[in-house]
Scaffold this active site. Structure first.
Site, short mmCIF file in Angstrom:
data_model
loop_
_atom_site.label_atom_id
_atom_site.label_comp_id
_atom_site.label_asym_id
_atom_site.label_seq_id
_atom_site.Cartn_x
_atom_site.Cartn_y
_atom_site.Cartn_z
N SER A 99 -7.77 27.87 24.12
CA SER A 99 -7.19 26.87 25.03
C SER A 99 -6.38 27.50 26.16
CB SER A 99 -6.37 25.88 24.21
OG SER A 99 -5.78 24.92 25.02
N ASP A 240 -6.70 23.57 31.90
CA ASP A 240 -6.30 24.69 31.06
C ASP A 240 -7.58 25.46 30.67
OD1 ASP A 240 -7.30 22.94 29.10
OD2 ASP A 240 -5.89 23.65 27.59
N ASP A 242 -9.62 25.72 28.14
CA ASP A 242 -10.78 25.09 27.51
C ASP A 242 -11.09 23.71 28.08
OD1 ASP A 242 -8.59 23.90 26.38
OD2 ASP A 242 -9.31 23.97 24.32
N ASP A 244 -9.51 20.81 28.18
CA ASP A 244 -9.14 19.50 27.61
C ASP A 244 -7.92 18.89 28.29
OD1 ASP A 244 -7.32 21.18 26.44
OD2 ASP A 244 -7.73 20.57 24.38
MG MG Z 1 -6.62 23.07 25.79
#
Ligand code: MG
Length: 451
Positions: A99, A240, A242, A244
């Protein structure tokens, strides 16, 4: 109070640097996860981190060794992987991604077949299985398949949830900062297909993260802010590592923090439907105010994506989200999805400049601090804070730490899940009131700690 015994699982999966989350550990975890998911079909996705490929081999080997058939999604964002889980009816999903953490970190994020991330509590069960792994018979090892169309399928689902014509007509100019992360696999093409003029920054994936750190904090996106101003763009958007979580920069170059992104998404969703709204106990009161104005019920959860998706499902929420800009759009998936969230806000910008949309939100100011505390001190402080709230007959929540709600302000005292710290966060209608509330509770916590 329940003492959590999970050794590897944190609030959202197993995280670590490569010397901690080794290929050996990743393989053992994958074996246990495969057994936990009844040796069914498991999807695997990863980001582009330098340790990702090695951990991917270990995860695949672990899953196959216990008889799981594996569907590899390749290098995709976390929201894309979680969206695909639903459409392929997998028994579970493992995403190898850290992440927003620094480049040397990686993690296994585990999601069940319903789309709910595995919490610390459920992680304990997987860790118990690790102690007694039973391999599949040599003739029954799992097979490896690949699925290459998940980005296109995810993009199509997002596009079908938007007023495409309106966005196409508006000819918006956007600066996208993918932060050298997996947002690059989907974001530039998604917004170009909506007819937006896209200026992209850090849009090539690179495990060294040369452009900026993965956390889209205000200081990390200085280049984006400058680019929005220089290009005279309608907005800047940053994800960010990843994908999400998402934050915005308005047309004047102001940073739009995560809870405001969530608030705008909520306003967008409320135009279409009304129903329960879910958020964590650390989220600004702006969300509750908007929900109440529209006659919607608020549900608070512990901090962490698994709890958000668990409660979003049980309460049949119309939207769920957290203070750092992660929003769950249940029509798309039970995952935080920074791409549908970004696209919905872009749709709103067609009607009104982003700075105006933000200015119309209920206004709150917040202050935060931390106090050093070991595990014993943490437990004692939270226990005493609970007694304090009961004694004063306050309106409070004790889901994760103690959140005390006053008329138009609130304060939360909670134990950090990862560090030897107590976190205190206060929010009020003026900066002075927020500072005063923070100082009052900081004093109280220090007094409890000294006793
Ligand atoms: Mg994330």
């Amino acid at each position: 109070m329940r003492i959590n015994m999970a050794k590897y699982f944190g609030t959202n999966g197993v995280r670590g640097t490569y010397d901690v989350l080794t290929p050996q550990l990743a393989m053992q975890l994958a074996q246990a996860i495969g057994i936990y998911f009844k040796r069914g079909q498991i999807l695997v996705a990863r980001d582009h981190r330098l340790t990702g490929e090695s951990l991917w081999h270990a995860v695949i080997a672990g899953l196959q060794s216990v008889g799981c058939n594996v569907v590899d999604l390749g290098v995709v964002s976390a929201p894309t992987a979680e969206f695909t889980l639903h459409s392929l009816h997998g028994e579970g999903l493992i995403i190898i991604t850290a992440s927003h953490n620094p480049p040397e970190w990686n993690a296994l994020k585990v999601i069940d077949g319903k789309g709910i991330s595995i919490s610390k509590e459920r992680g304990e069960k997987i860790e118990k299985i690790m102690k007694n792994i039973k391999l599949a018979n040599w003739k029954e090892l799992g097979k490896l398949y690949t699925h290459k169309s998940s980005v296109a399928e995810h993009s199509d689902a997002i596009l079908s949830a938007l007023d495409k014509k309106k966005i196409q007509k508006s000819k918006l100019r956007l600066v996208l900062d993918c932060g050298n992360g997996t947002a690059a696999t989907i974001a530039p093409s998604l917004f170009r297909s909506l007819g937006c003029e896209v200026i992209s920054l850090n849009s090539h994936m690179d495990g060294h993260f040369p452009g900026r750190l993965s956390e889209p904090s205000e200081q990390n996106v200085a280049e984006l802010i400058a680019a929005v101003k220089a290009a005279n763009a309608h907005a800047g958007i940053a994800w960010d590592g990843d994908g999400d979580r998402v934050i915005f920069i308005d047309e004047q170059g102001n940073y739009v923090i995560g809870d405001k992104v969530f608030a705008l998404c909520l306003l967008s969703q409320l135009k279409k439907k009304k129903g329960p709204v879910v958020t964590t106990v650390a989220t600004s009161k702006v969300i509750e105010d908007i929900a109440k104005q529209h006659g919607c019920k608020m549900h608070y959860t512990k901090i962490g994506a698994p709890y958000l998706s668990e409660v979003a499902t049980s309460q049949k929420a119309i939207l769920a989200g957290e203070e750092v800009g992660g929003v769950i759009w249940p029509e798309i998936s039970l995952a935080k999805d920074g791409f549908i969230a970004a696209a919905k806000i872009v749709e709103m910008i067609c009607d009104k400049p982003l700075s105006k949309l933000v200015a119309e939100l209920p206004k709150y100011f917040n202050e935060k601090t931390t106090i050093k505390a070991n595990d014993k001190e943490k437990t004692n402080i939270i226990k005493k804070m609970h007694a304090h709230a009961v004694k004063n007959k306050f309106n409070f929540l004790d889901i994760d730490g103690i959140r005390i709600n006053f008329e138009d302000s609130w304060v939360i005292v909670r134990a950090s899940g990862t560090e030897p710290k107590i976190r205190i966060f206060a929010e009020a209608k003026t900066k002075e009131k927020a500072a005063a509330l923070l100082s009052e509770y900081k004093g109280l916590v220090e007094k409890i700690k000294k006793k």
